[in-house]
Design a protein around this motif. Structure first.
Motif, PDB file in Angstrom:
ATOM      1  N   GLU A 292      15.395  21.015  35.961  1.00  0.00           N
ATOM      2  CA  GLU A 292      16.839  21.276  35.983  1.00  0.00           C
ATOM      3  C   GLU A 292      17.181  22.728  35.657  1.00  0.00           C
ATOM      4  O   GLU A 292      18.336  23.120  35.717  1.00  0.00           O
ATOM      5  CB  GLU A 292      17.545  20.354  34.976  1.00  0.00           C
ATOM      6  CG  GLU A 292      17.445  18.877  35.354  1.00  0.00           C
ATOM      7  CD  GLU A 292      18.070  17.959  34.312  1.00  0.00           C
ATOM      8  OE1 GLU A 292      18.801  18.456  33.439  1.00  0.00           O
ATOM      9  OE2 GLU A 292      17.813  16.751  34.376  1.00  0.00           O
ATOM     10  N   GLN A 293      16.182  23.527  35.313  1.00  0.00           N
ATOM     11  CA  GLN A 293      16.455  24.917  34.957  1.00  0.00           C
ATOM     12  C   GLN A 293      16.648  25.778  36.201  1.00  0.00           C
ATOM     13  O   GLN A 293      16.015  25.550  37.227  1.00  0.00           O
ATOM     14  CB  GLN A 293      15.290  25.501  34.147  1.00  0.00           C
ATOM     15  CG  GLN A 293      15.163  24.928  32.761  1.00  0.00           C
ATOM     16  CD  GLN A 293      14.094  25.673  31.986  1.00  0.00           C
ATOM     17  OE1 GLN A 293      13.002  25.905  32.485  1.00  0.00           O
ATOM     18  NE2 GLN A 293      14.418  26.048  30.764  1.00  0.00           N
ATOM     19  N   THR A 294      17.515  26.766  36.076  1.00  0.00           N
ATOM     20  CA  THR A 294      17.680  27.727  37.164  1.00  0.00           C
ATOM     21  C   THR A 294      16.565  28.776  37.064  1.00  0.00           C
ATOM     22  O   THR A 294      15.893  28.888  36.030  1.00  0.00           O
ATOM     23  CB  THR A 294      19.035  28.461  37.070  1.00  0.00           C
ATOM     24  OG1 THR A 294      19.035  29.263  35.886  1.00  0.00           O
ATOM     25  CG2 THR A 294      20.197  27.482  37.055  1.00  0.00           C
ATOM     26  N   GLY A 295      16.404  29.542  38.115  1.00  0.00           N
ATOM     27  CA  GLY A 295      15.407  30.595  38.109  1.00  0.00           C
ATOM     28  C   GLY A 295      15.644  31.593  36.993  1.00  0.00           C
ATOM     29  O   GLY A 295      14.705  32.035  36.316  1.00  0.00           O
ATOM     30  N   THR A 296      16.892  31.952  36.775  1.00  0.00           N
ATOM     31  CA  THR A 296      17.217  32.915  35.719  1.00  0.00           C
ATOM     32  C   THR A 296      16.901  32.350  34.343  1.00  0.00           C
ATOM     33  O   THR A 296      16.368  33.052  33.482  1.00  0.00           O
ATOM     34  CB  THR A 296      18.697  33.344  35.817  1.00  0.00           C
ATOM     35  OG1 THR A 296      18.921  33.915  37.116  1.00  0.00           O
ATOM     36  CG2 THR A 296      19.053  34.365  34.758  1.00  0.00           C
ATOM     37  N   GLN A 297      17.208  31.066  34.124  1.00  0.00           N
ATOM     38  CA  GLN A 297      16.870  30.443  32.830  1.00  0.00           C
ATOM     39  C   GLN A 297      15.367  30.487  32.584  1.00  0.00           C
ATOM     40  O   GLN A 297      14.922  30.786  31.482  1.00  0.00           O
ATOM     41  CB  GLN A 297      17.346  28.984  32.797  1.00  0.00           C
ATOM     42  CG  GLN A 297      18.842  28.817  32.644  1.00  0.00           C
ATOM     43  CD  GLN A 297      19.273  27.362  32.816  1.00  0.00           C
ATOM     44  OE1 GLN A 297      18.720  26.630  33.641  1.00  0.00           O
ATOM     45  NE2 GLN A 297      20.256  26.952  32.034  1.00  0.00           N
ATOM     46  N   ARG A 298      14.613  30.187  33.621  1.00  0.00           N
ATOM     47  CA  ARG A 298      13.153  30.211  33.492  1.00  0.00           C
ATOM     48  C   ARG A 298      12.675  31.608  33.098  1.00  0.00           C
ATOM     49  O   ARG A 298      11.847  31.771  32.204  1.00  0.00           O
ATOM     50  CB  ARG A 298      12.495  29.824  34.821  1.00  0.00           C
ATOM     51  CG  ARG A 298      12.722  28.405  35.249  1.00  0.00           C
ATOM     52  CD  ARG A 298      12.201  28.224  36.695  1.00  0.00           C
ATOM     53  NE  ARG A 298      12.793  27.078  37.333  1.00  0.00           N
ATOM     54  CZ  ARG A 298      12.339  25.847  37.243  1.00  0.00           C
ATOM     55  NH1 ARG A 298      11.267  25.610  36.534  1.00  0.00           N
ATOM     56  NH2 ARG A 298      12.939  24.856  37.862  1.00  0.00           N
ATOM     57  N   LEU A 299      13.201  32.610  33.798  1.00  0.00           N
ATOM     58  CA  LEU A 299      12.783  33.986  33.521  1.00  0.00           C
ATOM     59  C   LEU A 299      13.169  34.418  32.112  1.00  0.00           C
ATOM     60  O   LEU A 299      12.388  35.079  31.423  1.00  0.00           O
ATOM     61  CB  LEU A 299      13.399  34.942  34.550  1.00  0.00           C
ATOM     62  CG  LEU A 299      12.816  34.865  35.958  1.00  0.00           C
ATOM     63  CD1 LEU A 299      13.619  35.739  36.914  1.00  0.00           C
ATOM     64  CD2 LEU A 299      11.347  35.270  35.959  1.00  0.00           C
ATOM     65  N   LEU A 300      14.374  34.053  31.682  1.00  0.00           N
ATOM     66  CA  LEU A 300      14.819  34.429  30.333  1.00  0.00           C
ATOM     67  C   LEU A 300      13.942  33.795  29.257  1.00  0.00           C
ATOM     68  O   LEU A 300      13.578  34.453  28.274  1.00  0.00           O
ATOM     69  CB  LEU A 300      16.286  34.030  30.123  1.00  0.00           C
ATOM     70  CG  LEU A 300      17.307  34.886  30.863  1.00  0.00           C
ATOM     71  CD1 LEU A 300      18.698  34.257  30.792  1.00  0.00           C
ATOM     72  CD2 LEU A 300      17.340  36.310  30.289  1.00  0.00           C
ATOM     73  N   GLU A 301      13.593  32.521  29.434  1.00  0.00           N
ATOM     74  CA  GLU A 301      12.725  31.859  28.457  1.00  0.00           C
ATOM     75  C   GLU A 301      11.337  32.491  28.452  1.00  0.00           C
ATOM     76  O   GLU A 301      10.741  32.685  27.389  1.00  0.00           O
ATOM     77  CB  GLU A 301      12.626  30.359  28.752  1.00  0.00           C
ATOM     78  CG  GLU A 301      13.874  29.600  28.348  1.00  0.00           C
ATOM     79  CD  GLU A 301      13.713  28.090  28.480  1.00  0.00           C
ATOM     80  OE1 GLU A 301      12.571  27.603  28.639  1.00  0.00           O
ATOM     81  OE2 GLU A 301      14.745  27.402  28.415  1.00  0.00           O
TER      82      GLU A 301
ATOM     83  N   THR B 109      18.740  43.584  32.871  1.00  0.00           N
ATOM     84  CA  THR B 109      17.684  43.067  32.013  1.00  0.00           C
ATOM     85  C   THR B 109      18.229  42.910  30.608  1.00  0.00           C
ATOM     86  O   THR B 109      18.929  43.795  30.119  1.00  0.00           O
ATOM     87  CB  THR B 109      16.494  44.057  31.975  1.00  0.00           C
ATOM     88  OG1 THR B 109      16.094  44.315  33.315  1.00  0.00           O
ATOM     89  CG2 THR B 109      15.321  43.482  31.212  1.00  0.00           C
ATOM     90  N   PRO B 110      17.911  41.803  29.947  1.00  0.00           N
ATOM     91  CA  PRO B 110      18.343  41.656  28.560  1.00  0.00           C
ATOM     92  C   PRO B 110      17.821  42.806  27.711  1.00  0.00           C
ATOM     93  O   PRO B 110      16.733  43.322  27.949  1.00  0.00           O
ATOM     94  CB  PRO B 110      17.694  40.336  28.116  1.00  0.00           C
ATOM     95  CG  PRO B 110      17.365  39.625  29.372  1.00  0.00           C
ATOM     96  CD  PRO B 110      17.142  40.669  30.414  1.00  0.00           C
ATOM     97  N   SER B 111      18.593  43.175  26.750  1.00  0.00           N
ATOM     98  CA  SER B 111      18.236  44.283  25.875  1.00  0.00           C
ATOM     99  C   SER B 111      16.894  44.042  25.208  1.00  0.00           C
ATOM    100  O   SER B 111      16.537  42.925  24.872  1.00  0.00           O
ATOM    101  CB  SER B 111      19.326  44.437  24.808  1.00  0.00           C
ATOM    102  OG  SER B 111      18.880  45.284  23.791  1.00  0.00           O
TER     103      SER B 111
END
Length: 195
Positions: A66-75, A134-136
């Motif tokens: 159920e995760q989006t691609g962005t959620q996967r990358l952030l984790e 990109t996250p800080s």
């Protein structure tokens, strides 16, 4: 120059995912080898049971599909930033414990630390492509407690390496999912449905 030299975002994403999958596979192989070296150098039993280690991100995830691609990358990015800090601390402790940096264990730890750093950069590049930013780097990475005794530190290191090996498997799986063509526009955050 720009149009001819730069591939489409979808093609670039697939290329980055493919390279990331190869990096994750190599990292997992090296971490498994490092685990053998670590167990031998630290005098541990390879089958030693290690409870969940405080501050070490768990690779297991509920409702992964159920995760989006962005959620996967952030984790993934948060996990590898944490592993980078944990491995740096392990390398420092190992050098203090053995009194020298140039041991088989020290070289293997340093090599995996470099791979984790490279993979972190790779994930940042992918995230930039996915979400246009990109996250800080100023993320609070929990520093493991330093008051642990020698045996507890050895076990913590074993737990860190085992979980890192699991993350390498999860990362390859996440990147395979992200590499699938998105239905609709190429600016979609990534597929999050199962075929």
């Amino acid at each position: 120059m720009a149009a001819a030299d730069s591939p489409s975002p979808g093609l670039r994403r697939r290329d980055l995912c493919s390279r990331g999958i190869r990096l994750a596979g190599k990292m997992r192989s090296d971490v498994v080898d490092l685990l053998d070296t670590y167990v031998e150098w630290q005098g541990l039993d390879a089958s030693a049971s290690v409870a969940a280690v405080e501050g070490v991100p768990a690779a297991a995830v509920e409702r992964w599909d159920e995760q989006t691609g962005t959620q996967r990358l952030l984790e993934n990015l948060a996990a590898y930033r944490t592993f980078r800090a944990l491995l740096a601390q392990m390398l420092e402790e190992q050098q203090e414990q053995l009194g020298e940096a140039d041991t088989a264990l020290g070289r293997a730890l340093a090599s995996v630390l470099l791979q984790v750093s490279a993979f972190t950069y790779h994930l940042e590049e992918l995230l930039q492509l996915e979400s246009r930013g990109t996250p800080s780097e100023e993320v609070d990475v929990p520093v493991p407690p330093s008051h642990l005794g020698l045996f507890e530190r050895k076990l913590r290191g074993l737990g860190v390496l085992r979980e890192l090996a699991q993350w390498a498997v999860r990362s390859a799986r996440d990147l395979r999912q992200l590499a699938k063509p998105s239905p609709g526009s190429s600016s979609a955050p990534g597929p999050d449905e199962s075929p």
